[in-house]
Design an enzyme around this catalytic site. Structure first.
Site, PDB file in Angstrom:
ATOM      1  N   ARG A  86     -49.849  50.643 -34.911  1.00 35.14           N
ATOM      2  CA  ARG A  86     -49.012  51.885 -34.990  1.00 35.14           C
ATOM      3  C   ARG A  86     -48.768  52.609 -33.570  1.00 35.14           C
ATOM      4  O   ARG A  86     -47.831  53.209 -33.255  1.00 35.14           O
ATOM      5  CB  ARG A  86     -49.582  52.990 -36.164  1.00 35.14           C
ATOM      6  CG  ARG A  86     -49.558  52.023 -37.154  1.00 35.14           C
ATOM      7  CD  ARG A  86     -49.756  52.927 -38.542  1.00 35.14           C
ATOM      8  NE  ARG A  86     -48.826  53.803 -38.838  1.00 35.14           N
ATOM      9  CZ  ARG A  86     -48.797  55.197 -38.835  1.00 35.14           C
ATOM     10  NH1 ARG A  86     -49.659  55.623 -38.105  1.00 35.14           N
ATOM     11  NH2 ARG A  86     -47.431  55.874 -38.826  1.00 35.14           N
TER      12      ARG A  86
ATOM     13  N   GLY B 191     -42.865  57.335 -49.105  1.00 31.67           N
ATOM     14  CA  GLY B 191     -42.527  58.485 -47.877  1.00 31.67           C
ATOM     15  C   GLY B 191     -43.448  59.676 -47.734  1.00 31.67           C
ATOM     16  O   GLY B 191     -43.465  60.384 -46.744  1.00 31.67           O
TER      17      GLY B 191
ATOM     18  N   CYS C 275     -53.452  41.120 -23.531  1.00 29.25           N
ATOM     19  CA  CYS C 275     -53.213  41.346 -22.108  1.00 29.25           C
ATOM     20  C   CYS C 275     -51.655  41.898 -22.095  1.00 29.25           C
ATOM     21  O   CYS C 275     -50.663  41.309 -21.993  1.00 29.25           O
ATOM     22  CB  CYS C 275     -52.834  39.811 -21.808  1.00 29.25           C
ATOM     23  SG  CYS C 275     -54.913  39.323 -21.498  1.00 29.25           S
ATOM     24  N   GLU C 276     -51.620  43.051 -22.474  1.00 27.96           N
ATOM     25  CA  GLU C 276     -50.346  44.223 -22.227  1.00 27.96           C
ATOM     26  C   GLU C 276     -50.784  45.468 -21.942  1.00 27.96           C
ATOM     27  O   GLU C 276     -51.604  45.928 -22.597  1.00 27.96           O
ATOM     28  CB  GLU C 276     -49.663  43.903 -23.519  1.00 27.96           C
ATOM     29  CG  GLU C 276     -48.988  42.659 -23.860  1.00 27.96           C
ATOM     30  CD  GLU C 276     -47.866  42.848 -24.677  1.00 27.96           C
ATOM     31  OE1 GLU C 276     -47.070  43.723 -24.736  1.00 27.96           O
ATOM     32  OE2 GLU C 276     -47.452  41.880 -25.604  1.00 27.96           O
TER      33      GLU C 276
ATOM     34  N   TYR D 186     -50.668  50.513 -43.225  1.00 28.97           N
ATOM     35  CA  TYR D 186     -50.134  49.873 -42.213  1.00 28.97           C
ATOM     36  C   TYR D 186     -50.801  49.641 -40.941  1.00 28.97           C
ATOM     37  O   TYR D 186     -50.571  49.569 -39.781  1.00 28.97           O
ATOM     38  CB  TYR D 186     -48.762  50.584 -41.750  1.00 28.97           C
ATOM     39  CG  TYR D 186     -47.834  51.149 -42.820  1.00 28.97           C
ATOM     40  CD1 TYR D 186     -47.127  50.279 -43.405  1.00 28.97           C
ATOM     41  CD2 TYR D 186     -47.790  52.344 -43.524  1.00 28.97           C
ATOM     42  CE1 TYR D 186     -46.385  50.616 -44.481  1.00 28.97           C
ATOM     43  CE2 TYR D 186     -47.190  52.767 -44.520  1.00 28.97           C
ATOM     44  CZ  TYR D 186     -46.228  51.830 -45.200  1.00 28.97           C
ATOM     45  OH  TYR D 186     -45.556  51.952 -46.131  1.00 28.97           O
TER      46      TYR D 186
ATOM     47  N   GLU E 279     -42.784  55.667 -55.355  1.00 25.18           N
ATOM     48  CA  GLU E 279     -43.495  54.532 -54.665  1.00 25.18           C
ATOM     49  C   GLU E 279     -44.460  55.015 -53.681  1.00 25.18           C
ATOM     50  O   GLU E 279     -43.888  54.673 -52.307  1.00 25.18           O
ATOM     51  CB  GLU E 279     -42.292  53.798 -54.272  1.00 25.18           C
ATOM     52  CG  GLU E 279     -41.287  53.229 -55.239  1.00 25.18           C
ATOM     53  CD  GLU E 279     -40.168  52.257 -54.743  1.00 25.18           C
ATOM     54  OE1 GLU E 279     -39.772  52.636 -53.298  1.00 25.18           O
ATOM     55  OE2 GLU E 279     -39.255  51.681 -55.206  1.00 25.18           O
ATOM     56  N   PRO E 280     -45.438  55.701 -53.995  1.00 23.98           N
ATOM     57  CA  PRO E 280     -46.231  56.262 -52.925  1.00 23.98           C
ATOM     58  C   PRO E 280     -47.105  55.074 -52.266  1.00 23.98           C
ATOM     59  O   PRO E 280     -47.403  54.233 -52.867  1.00 23.98           O
ATOM     60  CB  PRO E 280     -47.154  57.015 -53.431  1.00 23.98           C
ATOM     61  CG  PRO E 280     -47.369  56.616 -54.972  1.00 23.98           C
ATOM     62  CD  PRO E 280     -45.742  56.074 -55.327  1.00 23.98           C
ATOM     63  N   GLY E 281     -47.161  55.056 -51.051  1.00 30.57           N
ATOM     64  CA  GLY E 281     -48.123  54.075 -50.231  1.00 30.57           C
ATOM     65  C   GLY E 281     -48.966  54.885 -49.425  1.00 30.57           C
ATOM     66  O   GLY E 281     -50.231  55.023 -49.915  1.00 30.57           O
ATOM     67  N   ARG E 282     -48.498  55.282 -48.224  1.00 28.38           N
ATOM     68  CA  ARG E 282     -49.710  55.745 -47.140  1.00 28.38           C
ATOM     69  C   ARG E 282     -50.290  57.137 -47.720  1.00 28.38           C
ATOM     70  O   ARG E 282     -51.568  57.350 -47.459  1.00 28.38           O
ATOM     71  CB  ARG E 282     -48.913  56.070 -46.092  1.00 28.38           C
ATOM     72  CG  ARG E 282     -48.443  57.436 -46.010  1.00 28.38           C
ATOM     73  CD  ARG E 282     -47.565  57.697 -44.318  1.00 28.38           C
ATOM     74  NE  ARG E 282     -46.597  56.848 -44.137  1.00 28.38           N
ATOM     75  CZ  ARG E 282     -46.243  56.095 -43.093  1.00 28.38           C
ATOM     76  NH1 ARG E 282     -47.157  56.384 -42.355  1.00 28.38           N
ATOM     77  NH2 ARG E 282     -45.320  55.609 -43.055  1.00 28.38           N
TER      78      ARG E 282
END
Ligand code: LLP
Length: 445
Positions: A315, A239, A358-359, A387, A276-279
């Site tokens: 995102r 996080g 198409c949104e 992500y 537990e680093p990710g980003r």
């Protein structure tokens, strides 16, 4: 901060212009900088070195094997949440003993696989899951180690979809139930409950919620010790923030400054720390390259319609997340010195950067001030290394993008762009898998 920078008006990743990469592999395309990955890892490891932690890179943030291998070579273990991630970790050469395995919905097949691989710790999220892991371990005649994921009821002040440490989320068990959990399962013969796991949410832009939750679980660890349950591992989760905007996120050293004093004595007494680093490692190590297909005016709006949108980076539309977007080639006065939500440069105009899906919700930015944008321009969506590709979809039957890893002056294709044949590769001539009349000749009333 990272190895993406403008020189003579051209965006470079390390020593390569991203325009040259787009020329070779086309768009949409993710480009990763290996030096950024390894620098971010090294900085994080150095900041927490006093705790001698096991750093388990959170594969979910960016799962390409080239990314996993680069971090494995730095010495990272891995944070897994599925059998698929275990498969990737092993292909990347990571010893499963240096992995933690979390997730609220582990299937029996995944649990068996993880037991066979001898993953370091199961991070357990519920009573039912503990009983299931113990039962499967007994049947396989295996022993495993586990940490209980505790939900400390602390607000990480982040998006509600990525808040995990509040009582009303599906993650972990609350502090009161944690005590009872140890009384019920603390002596299990097949699954040794010797750790505590926390992951309060992501991204968390201040050390404060980590301090609050760590303080709460240290109290729990002492109470458990008094009841005869020795905890020898504390996993603080991930996080840690990333700079979507220049200087937005605290440095790893700022989180460490608050956390190390809380934990140093415990570590001396034998407590193992896992992070537990990710980003914080991967977000700024990647950009997404898109080509502008059309510039369209509608009422007061100008749309830059690109060849990728929510299908390649979800995102902005899913979380309202901000990603800095800028042309890959700009005039001198438009070279961005910093990545800000509102840029203050001459000659900018508001543009909606949208995709081909198409949104109406298919956007990457709304009313974003940009230098003049024309058909054929190449845009970079910054901080997309985390992500991004992992959450990309084939919606509207759009093939998944290519991924490229840059090391110095070399760009390597690490995932080829999907073809139309790839889109239908798993579809086949219909084949009978069940026939009610044949398999159930006497249906009930
Ligand atoms: N550990 C656990 C148990 C997690 O659930 C997560 C992320 C991490 C570590 C890594 O968090 P990080 O350091 O990368 O922030 N798709 C969302 C983020 C979802 C995070 C899920 N869990 C986004 O794009 O912001």
């Amino acid at each position: 901060m990272d190895h993406f920078s403008y020189q003579d008006g051209n965006l470079y990743c390390e020593a390569v212009t991203v325009a040259a990469i787009a020329q070779q592999v086309g768009t949409p395309c993710y480009v990763y900088s290996r030096a950024t990955l390894t620098d971010h890892y090294a900085r994080f490891a150095k900041a927490f070195a006093a705790l001698d932690p096991l750093i388990c890179y959170s594969i979910k943030s960016s799962a390409n094997l080239a990314v996993c291998r680069a971090l494995a070579e730095c010495g990272a273990g891995m944070d897994l949440v599925s059998g698929g991630e275990l498969h990737r970790a092993r292909l990347a050469g990571v010893d499963p003993k240096r992995c933690v395995y979390a997730g609220v919905g582990k299937t029996d097949a995944e649990i068996s696989l993880a037991l066979e691989a001898e993953v370091g710790w199961f991070n357990i999220e519920s009573e039912g899951e503990f009983e299931n892991i113990s039962r499967i371990a007994a049947r396989m005649n295996r022993r495993c180690q586990a940490a209980l994921r505790v939900n400390p009821d602390v607000d990480p002040q982040t998006h509600r979809y990525t808040t995990t440490g509040k009582k009303e989320t599906k993650f972990g068990v609350d502090l009161d139930r944690a005590r009872a959990f140890f009384d019920t399962y603390g002596g299990d013969r097949h699954c040794a409950l010797t750790g505590i796991h926390l992951h309060i949410g992501s991204p968390v832009y201040s050390a404060k919620p980590y301090v609050q939750s760590t303080t709460k679980v240290l109290r729990l660890i002492d109470e458990l010790a008094a009841r005869g349950y020795r905890i020898d591992m504390l996993d603080l989760g991930g996080g840690f923030g990333a700079d979507y905007v220049t200087d937005q996120a605290p440095l790893a050293s700022e989180y460490a400054r608050e956390l190390v004093p809380l934990l140093a004595d415990r570590v001396k007494d034998g407590l193992k720390i896992i992070l537990e680093p990710g980003r914080t490692i991967t977000a700024n190590a990647g950009v997404l390259l898109l080509r502008v297909l059309y510039v369209k005016k509608s009422g007061t709006k100008t749309f830059a319609i690109c060849d990728g949108g929510m299908n390649v980076l979800i995102r902005p539309s899913h979380y309202g997340a901000f990603h800095f977007i800028w042309p890959c080639r700009v005039a001198r006065e438009h070279v961005p010195r910093q990545r800000r939500q509102q840029m203050d440069l001459p000659g900018l105009a508001p543009v909606d950067v949208v995709g081909p899906i198409c949104e109406t919700g298919d956007f990457l930015a709304i009313d974003r001030l940009l230098p003049p944008v024309n058909r054929g321009d190449l845009l970079a969506v910054f901080s997309s290394g985390a992500y991004g590709m992992v959450m990309a979809s084939r919606y509207n039957s759009m093939p998944l993008p290519a991924e490229v890893m840059v090391t110095g002056d070399t760009a390597m294709l690490v995932r080829r762009r999907e073809s139309y044949d790839d889109l239908t590769a798993h579809e086949q001539e219909p084949e009978v898998v069940l026939n009610i009349k044949r398999s159930n000749p006497k249906p009930g009333p």
